[in-house]
Design a protein around this motif. Sequence first.
Motif, mmCIF file in Angstrom:
data_model
loop_
_atom_site.group_PDB
_atom_site.id
_atom_site.type_symbol
_atom_site.label_atom_id
_atom_site.label_comp_id
_atom_site.label_asym_id
_atom_site.label_seq_id
_atom_site.Cartn_x
_atom_site.Cartn_y
_atom_site.Cartn_z
ATOM 1 N N PHE A 1 0.849 -1.192 0.000
ATOM 2 C CA PHE A 1 0.000 0.000 0.000
ATOM 3 C C PHE A 1 0.885 1.243 0.000
ATOM 4 O O PHE A 1 2.101 1.164 0.105
ATOM 5 C CB PHE A 1 -0.977 -0.001 1.176
ATOM 6 C CG PHE A 1 -0.342 -0.032 2.545
ATOM 7 C CD1 PHE A 1 0.162 1.121 3.137
ATOM 8 C CD2 PHE A 1 -0.275 -1.216 3.277
ATOM 9 C CE1 PHE A 1 0.730 1.103 4.414
ATOM 10 C CE2 PHE A 1 0.287 -1.252 4.545
ATOM 11 C CZ PHE A 1 0.800 -0.084 5.113
ATOM 12 N N GLY A 2 0.253 2.412 -0.155
ATOM 13 C CA GLY A 2 1.015 3.659 -0.212
ATOM 14 C C GLY A 2 1.883 3.758 -1.453
ATOM 15 O O GLY A 2 2.949 4.379 -1.432
ATOM 16 N N LYS A 3 1.436 3.158 -2.554
ATOM 17 C CA LYS A 3 2.258 3.151 -3.761
ATOM 18 C C LYS A 3 2.299 4.533 -4.416
ATOM 19 O O LYS A 3 1.284 5.222 -4.520
ATOM 20 C CB LYS A 3 1.739 2.113 -4.758
ATOM 21 C CG LYS A 3 1.953 0.685 -4.291
ATOM 22 C CD LYS A 3 1.569 -0.323 -5.356
ATOM 23 C CE LYS A 3 1.875 -1.745 -4.903
ATOM 24 N NZ LYS A 3 1.568 -2.751 -5.932
ATOM 25 N N CYS A 4 3.482 4.921 -4.836
ATOM 26 C CA CYS A 4 3.684 6.185 -5.541
ATOM 27 C C CYS A 4 5.004 6.069 -6.287
ATOM 28 O O CYS A 4 5.655 5.022 -6.268
ATOM 29 C CB CYS A 4 3.695 7.368 -4.566
ATOM 30 S SG CYS A 4 5.024 7.271 -3.339
ATOM 31 N N ARG A 5 5.400 7.138 -6.931
ATOM 32 C CA ARG A 5 6.674 7.142 -7.637
ATOM 33 C C ARG A 5 7.382 8.474 -7.412
ATOM 34 O O ARG A 5 6.729 9.502 -7.238
ATOM 35 C CB ARG A 5 6.480 6.863 -9.123
ATOM 36 C CG ARG A 5 5.527 7.818 -9.817
ATOM 37 C CD ARG A 5 5.109 7.293 -11.188
ATOM 38 N NE ARG A 5 4.224 8.228 -11.877
ATOM 39 C CZ ARG A 5 2.921 8.277 -11.716
ATOM 40 N NH1 ARG A 5 2.325 7.444 -10.881
ATOM 41 N NH2 ARG A 5 2.187 9.153 -12.383
ATOM 42 N N LEU B 1 17.986 11.679 -5.549
ATOM 43 C CA LEU B 1 18.172 12.399 -6.811
ATOM 44 C C LEU B 1 19.641 12.432 -7.208
ATOM 45 O O LEU B 1 19.976 12.216 -8.380
ATOM 46 C CB LEU B 1 17.618 13.818 -6.697
ATOM 47 C CG LEU B 1 17.826 14.720 -7.919
ATOM 48 C CD1 LEU B 1 17.209 14.092 -9.169
ATOM 49 C CD2 LEU B 1 17.249 16.106 -7.671
ATOM 50 N N GLN B 2 20.529 12.710 -6.259
ATOM 51 C CA GLN B 2 21.948 12.767 -6.583
ATOM 52 C C GLN B 2 22.453 11.414 -7.078
ATOM 53 O O GLN B 2 23.260 11.353 -8.024
ATOM 54 C CB GLN B 2 22.753 13.197 -5.351
ATOM 55 C CG GLN B 2 24.248 13.400 -5.622
ATOM 56 C CD GLN B 2 24.502 14.466 -6.673
ATOM 57 O OE1 GLN B 2 24.231 15.647 -6.444
ATOM 58 N NE2 GLN B 2 24.997 14.064 -7.836
ATOM 59 N N LYS B 3 21.990 10.337 -6.474
ATOM 60 C CA LYS B 3 22.384 9.002 -6.916
ATOM 61 C C LYS B 3 21.929 8.761 -8.349
ATOM 62 O O LYS B 3 22.670 8.183 -9.160
ATOM 63 C CB LYS B 3 21.789 7.944 -5.984
ATOM 64 C CG LYS B 3 22.226 6.530 -6.296
ATOM 65 C CD LYS B 3 21.669 5.544 -5.279
ATOM 66 C CE LYS B 3 22.140 4.120 -5.578
ATOM 67 N NZ LYS B 3 21.610 3.143 -4.582
ATOM 68 N N TYR B 4 20.720 9.212 -8.668
ATOM 69 C CA TYR B 4 20.202 9.059 -10.035
ATOM 70 C C TYR B 4 21.034 9.884 -11.016
ATOM 71 O O TYR B 4 21.414 9.384 -12.101
ATOM 72 C CB TYR B 4 18.736 9.497 -10.089
ATOM 73 C CG TYR B 4 18.195 9.630 -11.492
ATOM 74 C CD1 TYR B 4 17.793 8.508 -12.208
ATOM 75 C CD2 TYR B 4 18.092 10.873 -12.110
ATOM 76 C CE1 TYR B 4 17.307 8.617 -13.504
ATOM 77 C CE2 TYR B 4 17.610 10.998 -13.405
ATOM 78 C CZ TYR B 4 17.221 9.873 -14.099
ATOM 79 O OH TYR B 4 16.748 9.981 -15.378
ATOM 80 N N VAL C 1 8.610 13.526 -16.525
ATOM 81 C CA VAL C 1 9.484 13.098 -17.619
ATOM 82 C C VAL C 1 10.392 11.921 -17.257
ATOM 83 O O VAL C 1 10.815 11.169 -18.135
ATOM 84 C CB VAL C 1 10.346 14.270 -18.134
ATOM 85 C CG1 VAL C 1 9.466 15.312 -18.812
ATOM 86 C CG2 VAL C 1 11.171 14.906 -17.018
ATOM 87 N N GLU C 2 10.719 11.749 -15.993
ATOM 88 C CA GLU C 2 11.588 10.644 -15.590
ATOM 89 C C GLU C 2 11.092 10.054 -14.267
ATOM 90 O O GLU C 2 10.849 10.796 -13.315
ATOM 91 C CB GLU C 2 13.044 11.098 -15.394
ATOM 92 C CG GLU C 2 13.707 11.682 -16.632
ATOM 93 C CD GLU C 2 14.023 10.636 -17.684
ATOM 94 O OE1 GLU C 2 14.085 9.430 -17.332
ATOM 95 O OE2 GLU C 2 14.195 11.022 -18.861
ATOM 96 N N VAL C 3 10.922 8.746 -14.213
ATOM 97 C CA VAL C 3 10.584 8.058 -12.964
ATOM 98 C C VAL C 3 11.882 7.527 -12.360
ATOM 99 O O VAL C 3 12.553 6.679 -12.948
ATOM 100 C CB VAL C 3 9.596 6.901 -13.185
ATOM 101 C CG1 VAL C 3 9.341 6.160 -11.873
ATOM 102 C CG2 VAL C 3 8.286 7.421 -13.759
ATOM 103 N N ILE C 4 12.237 8.037 -11.194
ATOM 104 C CA ILE C 4 13.480 7.649 -10.528
ATOM 105 C C ILE C 4 13.282 6.433 -9.633
ATOM 106 O O ILE C 4 14.140 5.564 -9.524
ATOM 107 C CB ILE C 4 14.016 8.834 -9.689
ATOM 108 C CG1 ILE C 4 14.449 9.973 -10.617
ATOM 109 C CG2 ILE C 4 15.172 8.401 -8.808
ATOM 110 C CD1 ILE C 4 14.959 11.185 -9.868
#
Length: 283
Positions: A87-91, A121-124, A171-174
């Motif tokens: 549950f609590g799914k998001c991106r 974000l920095q890792k991505y 535009v981008e799913v991390i």
Amino acid sequence: MLKIAVQKSGRLYEDSIKLLKECGIELNNGNKQLKAVAFNFPIEVFFLRDDDIPQYVYDGVADIGIVGENVLLETAKDIDLVYRLGFGKCRLSVAVPKAMHYNGAGDLNGLKIATTYSTILQKYLTGNNINAEIHEISGSVEIAPGIGLADAICDLVSSGSTLFTNGLKEVEVILKSEAVLTANKKLSVENKAILDKLLLRINAVKTAKNNKYILLNAPNDQLKNIAALLPGMKSPTIVPLAEDGWSSVQSVVNENDFWEVIEKLKSFGAEGIIVLPIEKMIV
């Protein structure tokens, strides 16, 4: 006694409490207390800010915790991910102004990106060789481009309506995130045993939600085909009916395969198909 930390308010609170109740754990959290002891299970619940839960589990103040995977990864605490709760799914996604012509991740080079999730974000960015400036803020990240604070944002997305309202496009799913059960790496033998009992209950509840119990009448000359289609947990239950040439069949069907299975059952002559929810399913 096992101590569990859950969100005191927000998107994971209700589902976390609902899960505990479905596991047969009775709590009295009247007047929004910050902790509550279960009546019928050796567990004590702490109600905390979502962002604080990984730290409490890491420090051993709480033995286990329910938290968003996004928070777990952002805080980077050395604790175990024990169970994905579903549950609590998001991106967590990067979004840019609708008017921006976007061809791919390379277009993020040189941009200023506002986010609450600077670690993820920095890792991505590093992993994709993108040189962008991270502007860390808390709350109302989506307004950053509109007020000139940033060129893009990285934030949690569910339906996407908030992005649309603020003139942004995803535009981008991390990261794809959901609620997870975490645990301190140094649980006592006693608390590990209690956790195992809790996991048995959680698994029974979650497995039940993903399956349906079906009963149907089937012609005997199609029982072999129907049995192959309905393996159930081991094999379907088949009981002869009073009417010659027919049997009653009982089995379990996975929710993801449900309609396809029903269509095939009909093609094999199945009749009187009854579908029931399953409260608990222990495998």
